[in-house]
Design a protein around this motif. Structure first.
Motif, mmCIF file in Angstrom:
data_model
loop_
_atom_site.group_PDB
_atom_site.id
_atom_site.type_symbol
_atom_site.label_atom_id
_atom_site.label_comp_id
_atom_site.label_asym_id
_atom_site.label_seq_id
_atom_site.Cartn_x
_atom_site.Cartn_y
_atom_site.Cartn_z
ATOM 1 N N THR A 87 0.830 -1.210 0.000
ATOM 2 C CA THR A 87 0.000 0.000 0.000
ATOM 3 C C THR A 87 0.861 1.255 0.000
ATOM 4 O O THR A 87 0.728 2.117 -0.873
ATOM 5 C CB THR A 87 -0.962 -0.007 1.194
ATOM 6 N N ILE A 88 1.765 1.366 0.997
ATOM 7 C CA ILE A 88 2.726 2.478 0.968
ATOM 8 C C ILE A 88 4.168 1.985 1.065
ATOM 9 O O ILE A 88 5.094 2.764 0.813
ATOM 10 C CB ILE A 88 2.467 3.505 2.090
ATOM 11 N N LEU A 89 4.368 0.703 1.412
ATOM 12 C CA LEU A 89 5.710 0.181 1.661
ATOM 13 C C LEU A 89 6.073 -0.898 0.655
ATOM 14 O O LEU A 89 5.314 -1.849 0.448
ATOM 15 C CB LEU A 89 5.775 -0.403 3.080
ATOM 16 N N ASN A 90 7.260 -0.757 0.048
ATOM 17 C CA ASN A 90 7.828 -1.780 -0.832
ATOM 18 C C ASN A 90 9.131 -2.245 -0.184
ATOM 19 O O ASN A 90 10.148 -1.569 -0.272
ATOM 20 C CB ASN A 90 8.063 -1.213 -2.221
ATOM 21 N N LEU A 91 9.092 -3.404 0.497
ATOM 22 C CA LEU A 91 10.195 -3.897 1.329
ATOM 23 C C LEU A 91 10.482 -2.907 2.451
ATOM 24 O O LEU A 91 9.788 -2.915 3.459
ATOM 25 C CB LEU A 91 11.422 -4.197 0.473
ATOM 26 N N ASP A 92 11.485 -2.046 2.316
ATOM 27 C CA ASP A 92 11.742 -1.053 3.357
ATOM 28 C C ASP A 92 11.707 0.366 2.784
ATOM 29 O O ASP A 92 12.256 1.299 3.362
ATOM 30 C CB ASP A 92 13.090 -1.319 4.037
ATOM 31 N N LEU A 128 6.122 -4.731 15.588
ATOM 32 C CA LEU A 128 6.939 -3.526 15.633
ATOM 33 C C LEU A 128 8.412 -3.775 15.324
ATOM 34 O O LEU A 128 9.042 -2.937 14.658
ATOM 35 C CB LEU A 128 6.798 -2.828 16.995
ATOM 36 N N PRO A 129 9.019 -4.911 15.748
ATOM 37 C CA PRO A 129 10.439 -5.113 15.419
ATOM 38 C C PRO A 129 10.739 -5.116 13.921
ATOM 39 O O PRO A 129 11.873 -4.828 13.521
ATOM 40 C CB PRO A 129 10.760 -6.471 16.045
ATOM 41 N N ILE A 130 9.748 -5.439 13.085
ATOM 42 C CA ILE A 130 10.016 -5.474 11.640
ATOM 43 C C ILE A 130 9.287 -4.364 10.881
ATOM 44 O O ILE A 130 9.209 -4.395 9.660
ATOM 45 C CB ILE A 130 9.705 -6.858 11.028
ATOM 46 N N VAL A 131 8.759 -3.374 11.612
ATOM 47 C CA VAL A 131 8.291 -2.157 10.946
ATOM 48 C C VAL A 131 9.523 -1.316 10.636
ATOM 49 O O VAL A 131 10.307 -0.999 11.530
ATOM 50 C CB VAL A 131 7.320 -1.367 11.843
ATOM 51 N N PRO A 132 9.758 -0.954 9.377
ATOM 52 C CA PRO A 132 10.986 -0.238 9.034
ATOM 53 C C PRO A 132 11.042 1.160 9.643
ATOM 54 O O PRO A 132 10.017 1.791 9.910
ATOM 55 C CB PRO A 132 10.964 -0.175 7.502
ATOM 56 N N ASP A 133 12.269 1.623 9.844
ATOM 57 C CA ASP A 133 12.472 2.926 10.480
ATOM 58 C C ASP A 133 11.849 4.072 9.697
ATOM 59 O O ASP A 133 11.517 5.110 10.281
ATOM 60 C CB ASP A 133 13.975 3.191 10.648
ATOM 61 N N VAL A 134 11.669 3.892 8.391
ATOM 62 C CA VAL A 134 11.118 4.973 7.575
ATOM 63 C C VAL A 134 9.716 5.369 8.032
ATOM 64 O O VAL A 134 9.284 6.509 7.823
ATOM 65 C CB VAL A 134 11.123 4.576 6.081
#
Length: 299
Positions: free
Chosen positions: A22-27, A55-61
């Motif tokens: 939707t808004i994220l492509n990998l990271d 949350l641990p795999i939600v990217p920092d962006v």
């Protein structure tokens, strides 16, 4: 609150964003989408990540000051902007071990998201690769490429068997937040989903023709949206959600407006109030830019 428009007579109080597809492509999230989300936040709309990830795999962006809340693992965990848990509905360790043994007996490849990260079995990688080849008629992903794709992201690991990760959970400081299973065929999925649903204690989201996500009964993205709505003192007609796949469907009845990106599944597009450009053409960003101006964007 964003200004009223033809679809939102009482303004827009909160937006709920699925990540992957939707808004994220990998990271990667496009700069235009980040800018639009930041502008909407500055103009008074709450931004809420609503994802199947933990949350641990939600990217920092998307761990930045323009995000107000995180609904993770399809509604099983709700966190504030600093990552503090506001609500937790985990799969009990004993149930997770029972499910893993049963699904392994059916030949499924499994994954689990715990408080320490995300773990994907080697056999899941194989099944996912087969699913890509079969559903998309594409050879763009080999097992090796998919393994690299998974492990290139922080806190994602491939393992032979998720059972040791489940056994390490203590239900006090480390939780089983979500499980997933991938099947060799759609017929295998349908057979096993019917049996899992018959238990009466599990929530099953079918995300692709051969892949499911598992949480405890009553945990889905829609339940998370409703909790945040009450927490913020908003009304349903002041909420918008953006999605692309099967686990986003429970958001539809929980919001006033449901927006699908153009790369969404046919099932998601069918129930959407409007369709915007694909993730690669900044559909969500275009919608937000219009909303900040008091207009309503759609293809």
């Amino acid at each position: 609150m964003l200004p009223a428009n033809e679809q939102f007579p009482h303004g827009i109080g909160a937006g709920f964003y699925d990540l992957d597809g939707t808004i994220l492509n990998l990271d990667y999230v496009s700069p235009r989408t980040i800018a639009a989300m930041r502008k909407a936040h500055e103009d008074g709309m709450a931004n809420v990540v609503c994802t199947g990830r933990n949350l641990p795999i939600v990217p920092d962006v998307v761990k930045d000051d323009f995000i107000d809340y995180y609904i993770t693992v399809n509604g099983g965990q709700i966190l504030d902007a600093e990552g503090n848990h506001l609500l937790s509905k985990a799969i009990p360790r004993s149930m997770a071990l029972e499910l893993a043994a049963w699904l392994h007996g059916r030949g499924a490849g499994l994954n689990c998201l715990t408080s320490t990260g995300a773990y994907f079995e080697d056999r899941l990688v194989s099944y996912m690769t087969q699913a890509v080849h079969r559903v998309e008629n594409s050879d763009r992903l080999t097992d090796e490429a998919l393994t690299e794709e998974i492990t290139s992201q922080p806190n994602k690991f491939t393992v032979k068997d998720i059972t040791p990760q489940l056994e390490a959970v203590d239900d006090a400081t480390n939780f089983v937040e979500k499980m997933g299973a991938c099947f060799n065929t759609h017929e295998d999925l349908e057979r096993d989903v019917a049996e899992l649903k018959a238990r009466g204690d599990l929530q099953i989201a079918v995300v692709t023709p051969t892949e499911i996500e598992i949480t405890i009964m009553g945990v889905e993205k829609g339940s998370g949206v409703e909790w945040v709505m009450r927490h913020l003192g908003l009304q349903k007609d002041q909420l918008v959600a953006f999605g692309d796949s099967g686990n986003d469907l429970p958001m539809r009845p929980a919001v006033g407006t449901f927006v699908a990106v153009d790369n969404a599944s046919a099932e998601v597009k069918k129930v959407a109030d409007c369709i915007v450009d694909s993730i690669w053409d900044d559909g969500v960003a275009k919608w937000l830019e219009a909303a900040c101006e008091g207009t309503y964007y759609k293809l």
